[in-house]
Motif scaffolding. Structure first.
Motif, short mmCIF file in Angstrom:
data_model
loop_
_atom_site.label_atom_id
_atom_site.label_comp_id
_atom_site.label_asym_id
_atom_site.label_seq_id
_atom_site.Cartn_x
_atom_site.Cartn_y
_atom_site.Cartn_z
N THR A 1 0.87 -1.20 0.08
CA THR A 1 -0.05 0.14 0.08
C THR A 1 0.83 1.24 -0.01
OG1 THR A 1 -1.89 -1.04 1.18
CG2 THR A 1 -1.82 1.27 1.15
N LEU A 2 2.02 1.32 0.99
CA LEU A 2 2.91 2.57 0.91
C LEU A 2 3.61 2.60 -0.80
CD1 LEU A 2 4.50 4.76 1.92
CD2 LEU A 2 6.09 2.84 2.92
N GLU A 3 3.69 1.49 -1.48
CA GLU A 3 4.23 1.73 -2.76
C GLU A 3 3.19 2.26 -3.54
OE1 GLU A 3 7.42 1.52 -3.38
OE2 GLU A 3 8.03 1.03 -1.52
N ALA A 4 2.06 1.92 -3.37
CA ALA A 4 1.11 2.27 -4.44
C ALA A 4 0.60 3.73 -4.03
CB ALA A 4 -0.32 1.52 -4.09
N ILE A 5 1.23 4.24 -2.68
CA ILE A 5 0.57 5.54 -2.53
C ILE A 5 1.71 6.39 -3.19
CG2 ILE A 5 0.36 7.43 -0.64
CD1 ILE A 5 -2.09 5.65 -0.74
N LYS A 6 2.94 5.87 -2.86
CA LYS A 6 4.10 6.73 -3.59
C LYS A 6 3.84 7.00 -4.98
CE LYS A 6 7.85 5.27 -0.55
NZ LYS A 6 9.23 4.49 -0.44
N LYS A 7 3.41 5.88 -5.67
CA LYS A 7 3.13 5.93 -7.19
C LYS A 7 1.89 7.03 -7.52
CE LYS A 7 3.94 4.32 -11.14
NZ LYS A 7 5.23 4.53 -11.97
N ALA A 8 1.04 6.85 -6.36
CA ALA A 8 -0.13 7.68 -6.76
C ALA A 8 0.30 9.21 -6.64
CB ALA A 8 -1.28 7.38 -5.72
N TYR A 9 1.05 9.71 -5.90
CA TYR A 9 1.59 11.03 -5.63
C TYR A 9 2.39 11.33 -7.01
CZ TYR A 9 -0.62 12.42 -1.26
OH TYR A 9 -1.61 12.56 -0.53
N GLN A 10 3.02 10.60 -7.62
CA GLN A 10 3.65 10.83 -9.17
C GLN A 10 2.61 10.98 -9.95
OE1 GLN A 10 6.34 7.41 -9.92
NE2 GLN A 10 7.34 7.67 -8.01
N VAL A 11 1.42 10.52 -9.84
CA VAL A 11 0.54 11.02 -10.90
C VAL A 11 -0.43 12.27 -10.42
CG1 VAL A 11 -1.69 9.99 -11.84
CG2 VAL A 11 0.07 8.45 -11.52
N SER A 12 -0.77 12.50 -9.25
CA SER A 12 -1.56 13.25 -8.73
C SER A 12 -1.13 14.01 -7.30
CB SER A 12 -3.06 12.94 -8.91
OG SER A 12 -4.02 14.00 -8.24
N ASN A 13 -1.58 15.21 -7.16
CA ASN A 13 -1.71 15.71 -5.23
C ASN A 13 -2.74 15.46 -4.90
OD1 ASN A 13 0.10 16.48 -3.72
ND2 ASN A 13 -1.05 18.82 -3.71
N ASP A 14 -3.81 14.89 -5.75
CA ASP A 14 -5.28 14.81 -4.87
C ASP A 14 -5.41 13.47 -4.77
OD1 ASP A 14 -7.79 14.60 -4.15
OD2 ASP A 14 -8.66 15.64 -5.86
N VAL A 15 -4.77 12.65 -3.71
CA VAL A 15 -4.86 11.09 -3.40
C VAL A 15 -5.77 10.75 -2.31
CG1 VAL A 15 -3.35 9.24 -3.08
CG2 VAL A 15 -2.57 11.04 -4.43
N SER A 16 -6.42 9.83 -2.51
CA SER A 16 -7.40 9.12 -1.43
C SER A 16 -7.08 7.69 -1.47
CB SER A 16 -8.73 9.30 -1.76
OG SER A 16 -9.03 10.84 -1.70
N LEU A 17 -7.04 7.18 -0.27
CA LEU A 17 -6.95 5.65 -0.14
C LEU A 17 -8.25 5.17 0.29
CD1 LEU A 17 -5.35 3.19 0.44
CD2 LEU A 17 -4.72 3.66 2.83
N ILE A 18 -8.69 4.13 -0.46
CA ILE A 18 -9.95 3.56 -0.32
C ILE A 18 -9.71 2.09 0.51
CG2 ILE A 18 -12.17 2.82 -1.32
CD1 ILE A 18 -11.99 4.67 -3.34
N GLY A 19 -10.23 1.83 1.68
CA GLY A 19 -10.03 0.58 2.45
C GLY A 19 -8.87 0.81 3.10
N GLY A 20 -8.35 -0.57 3.71
CA GLY A 20 -7.07 -0.39 4.27
C GLY A 20 -7.33 -0.47 5.68
N LEU A 21 -8.41 -0.45 6.33
CA LEU A 21 -8.69 -0.37 7.70
C LEU A 21 -9.52 -1.31 8.29
CD1 LEU A 21 -9.22 3.64 8.34
CD2 LEU A 21 -6.94 2.33 8.58
N GLY A 22 -9.36 -2.00 9.25
CA GLY A 22 -10.20 -3.13 9.71
C GLY A 22 -9.71 -4.46 9.25
#
Length: 200
Positions: free
Chosen positions: A76-97
């Motif tokens: 998930t961290l690696e995916a978030i890093k990649k996401a911020y290479q694409v956009s500065n408007d990033v949301s994580l859906i899921g990952g809790l519970g």
């Protein structure tokens, strides 16, 4: 452009997921690819070591980045890093519970590294606020935790505070509610984790 990272555990009952459109960029993390595939959610990129994806033939239908199973960071961290290479408007859906609480903690810790990240789970929205005033309109529980410490003022809440110091692990701010048209949170110093949760 908005960028959404979808990771397990995830559900179609998370309202934000229903707003994804063709102009958004979507990254599916590991077995969340199967969830997106089964629910007709567009996927621009899949990321993971895919140890929890049972049918690897699914990867033939999508662009993907294969991560080494032996690594220091979560998928998930690696995916978030990649996401911020694409956009500065990033949301994580899921990952809790889910079954492994350590992954929930690791995902909440992402908020400290990525200051404008928002995390959406089945019943909650989580985000970081620091050194500013934030106005929110929400009918449900608003919980505030020092991250790791903060001096805050709360106005328009059932339990207001005035320049109150919250120290690390302080749970005073749990399960508050907005009683005015809006709640005003002022962080005079430090940072806080805000969790908006639906009523039980």
């Amino acid at each position: 452009m908005r960028c959404f990272v979808v990771t397990n555990p995830v559900s179609m009952d998370i309202n934000i997921i229903k707003t994804i459109n063709k102009d958004d960029y979507v990254i599916a993390v590991d077995s969340a690819l199967l969830f997106c595939h089964n629910n007709n959610i567009k996927v621009d990129l899949a990321i993971g070591d895919f140890d929890s994806l049972k049918d690897h033939s699914l990867l033939n239908e999508y662009s993907f980045l294969m991560l080494n199973k032996i690594k220091d960071q979560t998928d998930t961290l690696e995916a978030i890093k990649k996401a911020y290479q694409v956009s500065n408007d990033v949301s994580l859906i899921g990952g809790l519970g889910g079954n492994r609480i350590e992954h929930s903690i690791a995902n909440l810790n992402l908020l400290k590294q990525f200051r404008n990240l928002t995390i959406y789970s089945l019943f909650s929205k989580c985000y970081l606020v620091e050194d500013k005033t934030t106005k929110i309109r929400f009918k449900g529980y608003v919980s505030i935790f020092p991250y790791p410490e903060a001096n805050i003022t709360l106005e328009g809440f059932k339990y207001p505070l005035d320049h109150h110091q919250l120290d690390v692990f302080d749970s005073l701010g749990i399960s508050n509610e907005i009683i005015d048209e809006k709640g005003v949170i002022t962080v005079h110093k430090g940072s806080i984790l805000v969790i908006e949760s639906e009523y039980d």
